[in-house]
Design a protein around this motif. Sequence first.
Motif, PDB file in Angstrom:
ATOM      1  N   ALA A 120      33.510  36.930  34.164  1.00 51.00           N
ATOM      2  CA  ALA A 120      33.383  38.349  34.519  1.00 51.00           C
ATOM      3  C   ALA A 120      32.327  38.559  35.590  1.00 51.00           C
ATOM      4  CB  ALA A 120      33.051  39.168  33.277  1.00 51.00           C
ATOM      5  N   GLU A 121      31.231  37.809  35.512  1.00 54.61           N
ATOM      6  CA  GLU A 121      30.164  37.954  36.502  1.00 54.61           C
ATOM      7  C   GLU A 121      30.645  37.597  37.902  1.00 54.61           C
ATOM      8  OE1 GLU A 121      27.128  35.457  34.940  1.00 54.61           O
ATOM      9  OE2 GLU A 121      26.477  36.900  33.412  1.00 54.61           O
ATOM     10  N   ALA A 122      31.655  36.726  37.980  1.00 52.29           N
ATOM     11  CA  ALA A 122      32.206  36.351  39.286  1.00 52.29           C
ATOM     12  C   ALA A 122      33.298  37.322  39.746  1.00 52.29           C
ATOM     13  CB  ALA A 122      32.765  34.934  39.224  1.00 52.29           C
ATOM     14  N   GLY A 123      33.575  38.354  38.922  1.00 50.25           N
ATOM     15  CA  GLY A 123      34.533  39.384  39.320  1.00 50.25           C
ATOM     16  C   GLY A 123      35.972  39.124  38.924  1.00 50.25           C
ATOM     17  N   PHE A 124      36.201  38.187  38.015  1.00 49.67           N
ATOM     18  CA  PHE A 124      37.566  37.875  37.587  1.00 49.67           C
ATOM     19  C   PHE A 124      37.906  38.608  36.291  1.00 49.67           C
ATOM     20  CE2 PHE A 124      36.389  34.233  40.189  1.00 49.67           C
ATOM     21  CZ  PHE A 124      37.522  34.038  40.959  1.00 49.67           C
ATOM     22  N   PRO A 125      39.198  38.885  36.045  1.00 45.09           N
ATOM     23  CA  PRO A 125      39.598  39.480  34.764  1.00 45.09           C
ATOM     24  C   PRO A 125      39.395  38.480  33.632  1.00 45.09           C
ATOM     25  CG  PRO A 125      41.536  38.865  36.062  1.00 45.09           C
ATOM     26  CD  PRO A 125      40.342  38.691  36.958  1.00 45.09           C
ATOM     27  N   THR A 126      39.127  38.992  32.441  1.00 45.34           N
ATOM     28  CA  THR A 126      38.859  38.121  31.297  1.00 45.34           C
ATOM     29  C   THR A 126      39.992  38.108  30.283  1.00 45.34           C
ATOM     30  OG1 THR A 126      37.683  39.924  30.173  1.00 45.34           O
ATOM     31  CG2 THR A 126      36.359  38.404  31.519  1.00 45.34           C
ATOM     32  N   ASP A 127      41.132  38.735  30.626  1.00 50.08           N
ATOM     33  CA  ASP A 127      42.276  38.710  29.716  1.00 50.08           C
ATOM     34  C   ASP A 127      43.427  37.875  30.254  1.00 50.08           C
ATOM     35  OD1 ASP A 127      42.721  40.469  31.783  1.00 50.08           O
ATOM     36  OD2 ASP A 127      43.557  42.073  30.532  1.00 50.08           O
ATOM     37  N   ARG A 128      43.744  38.040  31.523  1.00 50.92           N
ATOM     38  CA  ARG A 128      44.827  37.275  32.145  1.00 50.92           C
ATOM     39  C   ARG A 128      44.556  37.135  33.631  1.00 50.92           C
ATOM     40  NH1 ARG A 128      50.128  36.152  30.481  1.00 50.92           N
ATOM     41  NH2 ARG A 128      49.820  37.523  28.687  1.00 50.92           N
ATOM     42  N   MET A 129      44.873  35.940  34.175  1.00 49.66           N
ATOM     43  CA  MET A 129      44.633  35.663  35.584  1.00 49.66           C
ATOM     44  C   MET A 129      45.914  35.205  36.261  1.00 49.66           C
ATOM     45  SD  MET A 129      41.015  33.596  35.094  1.00 49.66           S
ATOM     46  CE  MET A 129      40.664  33.399  36.844  1.00 49.66           C
ATOM     47  N   GLY A 130      46.072  35.587  37.518  1.00 47.03           N
ATOM     48  CA  GLY A 130      47.195  35.111  38.302  1.00 47.03           C
ATOM     49  C   GLY A 130      46.907  33.752  38.906  1.00 47.03           C
ATOM     50  N   PRO A 131      47.944  33.086  39.457  1.00 47.33           N
ATOM     51  CA  PRO A 131      47.755  31.738  40.017  1.00 47.33           C
ATOM     52  C   PRO A 131      46.676  31.671  41.098  1.00 47.33           C
ATOM     53  CG  PRO A 131      50.083  32.237  39.775  1.00 47.33           C
ATOM     54  CD  PRO A 131      49.356  33.503  39.470  1.00 47.33           C
TER      55      PRO A 131
END
Length: 323
Positions: A120-131
Amino acid sequence: MRWGLARRGSGPDMAPDLVTVGGLTVDNVISADGTVALAQAGGNGAYSAVGALLWQCRVGLVSCAVASYPRATIGLLEGCGVDFDGVVWSDERLTACNWFIYDDQGRREEGLTSPPEALAEAGFPTDRMGPEEIGRWRTILAQRNVPGEIDYSEFRNLHPLTPAQVPAAWQSVRGVHLAPSKPDVVLAMLDHFGPGGATIIADPSWQLVSRPLDEITPILARLDAFLPSEVELRALLPSMGLGGALATIASRCPGAIAVKLGAKGALVWDRAAQTPVLVPAMPAIAVDPTGAGDSFCGGFLAGLVETGDPVMAARFGAISASR
């Protein structure tokens, strides 16, 4: 850090029939469909114990646990029959978790670590990620270098499992599974459990297969079963097909030999026919396959102790993995 034995008993003053020796870890997982699971309780010791528990009402666990291992999971495992009397407890907390990143072929990338909150600190979602997000996160993980972080691999290096933590009542158990550990730990456990007549099986992982075959032959010669994954077997004998590799291992190991093939099942070496036998995987919806190979090993141990037949043991393992 305080370090010492703190026993968590499971009730009856009797030894379990089966024991697994391995890790209690907290992992971060990205499944093939991009689903993210942060700070997930697991570990090859826990998963293999659960795989054996499908066939036994009580299974012993030899492990080291950090303070950050979820207590709710410990209570659940104990309530279902895992005996924690062989677990050493530490006040130390992990500051980084291993990442397991799966692709759509079931392959797993590992060896990358970070705290769960780093995503999360890097700005990514924490539930599901795309390729594309997974690719960028993998690159960030590969470039991370944070001195002083403690992941479970480092914790295990500093505090290896030892026979001293095994309860005296477990000396004569019927079966023992050795989850991936360094050769000196494997040999110490063989020395400890072997004289009691236990059936002893091992899952090698990189700790063994990264070494020359001649170097690990003294371990193979003392096992009742050797259960590498397909990736591990190919790493150990890269110039051979699976059949030839199984035959080569069988010439050095007197016990059962089986290679885990993930969703395809397992190949078991038939010594009489000098050919591999495929035991297919059981149908299952595998959202997150983490631990399935370890659970296979726990089921294999139960089946080998119960039947003495490696093919039947692999069928036990396939059922445990599917559950």
